[in-house]
Design a protein around this motif. Structure first.
Motif, short mmCIF file in Angstrom:
data_model
loop_
_atom_site.label_atom_id
_atom_site.label_comp_id
_atom_site.label_asym_id
_atom_site.label_seq_id
_atom_site.Cartn_x
_atom_site.Cartn_y
_atom_site.Cartn_z
N SER A 169 1.56 16.05 -12.50
CA SER A 169 0.87 15.06 -11.67
C SER A 169 0.30 13.97 -12.57
N VAL A 170 0.43 12.72 -12.14
CA VAL A 170 -0.18 11.62 -12.89
C VAL A 170 -1.59 11.35 -12.36
N GLY A 171 -1.99 12.09 -11.34
CA GLY A 171 -3.29 11.80 -10.71
C GLY A 171 -3.11 10.69 -9.71
N GLY A 172 -4.10 10.49 -8.90
CA GLY A 172 -3.95 9.45 -7.90
C GLY A 172 -5.30 9.06 -7.35
N SER A 173 -5.29 8.05 -6.52
CA SER A 173 -4.12 7.40 -6.01
C SER A 173 -3.61 6.23 -6.87
N SER A 174 -4.32 5.88 -7.96
CA SER A 174 -3.83 4.76 -8.77
C SER A 174 -2.86 5.23 -9.84
N GLY A 175 -2.03 6.23 -9.53
CA GLY A 175 -1.16 6.83 -10.54
C GLY A 175 -0.14 5.87 -11.14
N GLY A 176 0.37 4.93 -10.35
CA GLY A 176 1.35 3.98 -10.87
C GLY A 176 0.75 3.10 -11.95
N CYS A 193 0.84 -1.21 0.00
CA CYS A 193 0.00 0.00 0.00
C CYS A 193 0.87 1.24 0.00
N ALA A 194 2.09 1.13 -0.49
CA ALA A 194 3.04 2.25 -0.52
C ALA A 194 3.25 2.85 0.86
N SER A 195 3.17 1.98 1.89
CA SER A 195 3.34 2.46 3.26
C SER A 195 4.52 1.75 3.91
N MET A 238 1.53 4.13 -5.52
CA MET A 238 0.23 4.76 -5.28
C MET A 238 0.36 5.73 -4.12
N ASP A 239 -0.72 6.46 -3.82
CA ASP A 239 -0.74 7.24 -2.59
C ASP A 239 -0.93 6.26 -1.45
N GLU A 240 -0.22 6.48 -0.36
CA GLU A 240 -0.28 5.56 0.77
C GLU A 240 -1.73 5.24 1.15
N SER A 253 -0.70 10.76 -6.38
CA SER A 253 0.31 9.71 -6.20
C SER A 253 1.63 10.27 -5.67
N THR A 254 1.53 11.30 -4.84
CA THR A 254 2.76 11.85 -4.27
C THR A 254 2.94 11.44 -2.80
N HIS A 255 1.87 10.95 -2.16
CA HIS A 255 1.99 10.56 -0.74
C HIS A 255 2.41 9.11 -0.62
N SER A 256 3.56 8.76 -1.16
CA SER A 256 4.01 7.37 -1.09
C SER A 256 5.29 7.30 -0.29
#
Ligand code: GLN
Length: 517
Positions: free
Chosen positions: A126-133, A64-66, A97-99, A106-109
């Motif tokens: 920005s790629v958008g998020g949270s499914s940016g990857g 979860c990118a955490s 992804m975002d955490e 998608s920057t809060h990873s």
């Protein structure tokens, strides 16, 4: 280290897979070959798929990118992963992804932001998020299909920013067994691809009932959905025979600020033509907010006039009065559910373990452990959620937000022609619309640098157009919008249009996107 393979390495490692992918792509391009192929075998056989890192996979870790889930390797696959693999699709990566899905860029990873384009930081969009990857993997041709999750717009927003097709199904259509929850009453598994056909084929595979997920629709519920669709069909047929249509051109002009003088001239031509499409498109006036970027407003108008002039759809101005409270309600409900969901990360049961010295000290270190291992955005949401659920605040925040949510749902039910399959009085609405078309985001993708100085509330604003459908559990698909003639397409001016349908009309909105947008 960073568990996500860099784009460059991935290209190298997956060379063989991509050769096959390229072959499939060429098949894909020729419709005839594609059709034959579709008849022959599971249509997605051999497709590559990138899966968001909050969906568990037996072969790759799920974090979860955490930091808190670092090294977490669950023994089983999520139901979606199983279904994809069963259909012959190849899982190529877990994506950043975002955490825990908390964010829109998608920057809060814990592993650093997902970025798009530009060799210098200043140029990163920005790629958008949270499914940016997952979106970036599809946009850069690393995978045919990206699987994400959409709680308040996390699949639709990256699709809009990266000019992809992103689909959020009706709540409960796709099983969430093995999807690590953010806000259970809103979470859905979504699909990202370059075309609506790919989305449809993948959705077709995934929309199965699943006994291991109690919120996934069972067979009898799916039967109710079918019955509701049938009611709409009957009304459409009847209206075709007996109802004289109001010329849609005049209706479009009623949509304040959306009709230009030029389109008026074009519309007059339509009035004289008596051939109208049986489907009606709703345009909610409340979405026409002052903050909307001019290019987004232009794309919205252009899309609507195209649908009216070329396909002869009837454009109907509609009102969804509770929409203006939807965003606030969402940012009460989602953090509240998240605060409760994340309580289980205590350093004992999952992922990264507490150190022995920490355990010896007991109590206070529970919070120290969580402070160290959750990122700042997650901590902010936990505090927000814990507060709105606390005895002194629950009546003013959580309960009110639940009421707003109900009103948002009722607004949508009042405008759709198809009845809501799960309401008691379920007659089709003769004057209703079949789909609603609105922009996905209020602006094209922002620069990542510019986000750093923004306040959290400003960042939350970005979800204003995506959360209403989430609160109501409705299917919605984001498709790339036409580019302005004076601003030829480039990643900076990417705009997405969203098609929203009644609960259960998932294939309806996908077909619409596929055939008309
Ligand atoms: N941006 C929204 C949030 O931060 C939506 C995220 C999502 O859909 N997972 O909550």
């Amino acid at each position: 280290g960073n568990p996500y393979i860099s784009l460059h390495d991935q290209i190298r490692l997956q060379d063989a897979v991509f050769k096959q992918a390229a072959r499939l792509d060429s098949l894909h391009k020729s419709t005839k070959a594609w059709r034959n192929f579709y008849r022959l075998k599971s249509a997605n056989h051999g497709f590559t798929v990138a899966v968001k890192d909050n969906i568990v996979t037996a072969t790759l870790p799920t974090t979860c990118a955490s930091r808190i889930l670092k090294g977490f390797c669950p023994p089983e696959n999520a139901t979606v992963t199983k279904l994809l693999e069963k259909a012959g699709m190849v899982l190529v990566a877990k994506t950043n992804m975002d955490e825990f899905g908390m964010g829109s860029h998608s920057t809060h990873s814990a592993y650093g932001p997902v970025v798009n384009g530009g060799s210098v930081k200043r140029d990163h969009l920005s790629v958008g998020g949270s499914s940016g990857g997952s979106a970036l993997a599809v946009a850069k041709d690393l995978a045919h299909i990206g699987i994400g999750t959409d709680t308040g717009g996390s699949v639709r927003l990256p699709a809009a920013y990266m000019s992809l097709v992103g689909f959020k199904p009706s709540y409960g259509m796709i099983s969430r067994t093995g999807v690590i929850p953010y806000a259970n009453s809103l979470d859905t598994v979504g699909i990202l691809a370059k075309s609506a056909i790919d989305v449809r084929l993948t959705f077709d595979l995934l929309q199965r009932s699943d006994f291991s997920d109690p919120t996934c629709l069972g067979l009898s519920s799916r039967e109710r959905v079918r019955a509701a669709k049938h009611k709409r069909r009957r009304v459409v047929l009847a209206s075709k025979l007996f109802v004289t249509r109001v010329p849609s051109s005049r209706r479009l002009l009623e949509v304040q600020g959306l009709a230009s003088a030029a389109s008026r001239r074009r519309n007059l031509a339509v009035t004289t033509s008596q051939k109208y499409h049986t489907r009606r498109i709703g345009v909610p006036l409340e979405y026409n907010i002052d903050e909307m970027h001019p290019l987004v407003r232009w794309a919205w108008t252009a899309t609507l006039s195209h649908l009216q002039n070329v396909y002869k759809f009837e454009i109907v101005p509609i009102s969804l009065p509770s929409t203006k409270h939807a965003l606030s309600a969402y940012y009460v409900l989602a953090p509240a559910e998240a605060s409760s969901n994340l309580a289980k990360y205590d350093g004992v049961r999952y992922g990264r373990k507490r150190t022995a010295s920490a355990d010896a000290d007991g109590g206070p270190l529970y919070s120290a452990y969580r402070y160290d291992n959750f990122g700042p955005e997650v901590r902010r949401r936990i505090l927000l959620g814990t507060y709105t659920l606390s005895a002194g605040a629950i009546d003013n925040y959580f309960i009110q937000a639940q009421k707003v949510r109900r009103l948002v749902q009722q607004d949508f039910d009042a405008v759709f022609r198809m009845p809501n399959p799960f309401r008691d009085n379920t007659e089709a609405n003769i004057h209703g619309v079949d789909v609603i078309i609105v922009p996905t985001a209020p602006s094209p993708p922002p620069y990542i640098e510019s986000l750093k100085s923004s306040r959290p509330v400003e960042r939350y604003m970005n979800d204003v157009f995506t959360v209403p459908a989430s609160l109501a559990g409705l299917p919605a698909i984001s498709v790339p919008a036409p580019a302005h003639p004076d601003h030829p397409w480039n990643p900076e001016v990417a705009v997405g249009m969203q098609v929203i349908g009644q609960y259960g009309d998932d294939f309806g909105v996908i077909y619409f996107a596929q055939n008309f947008l």
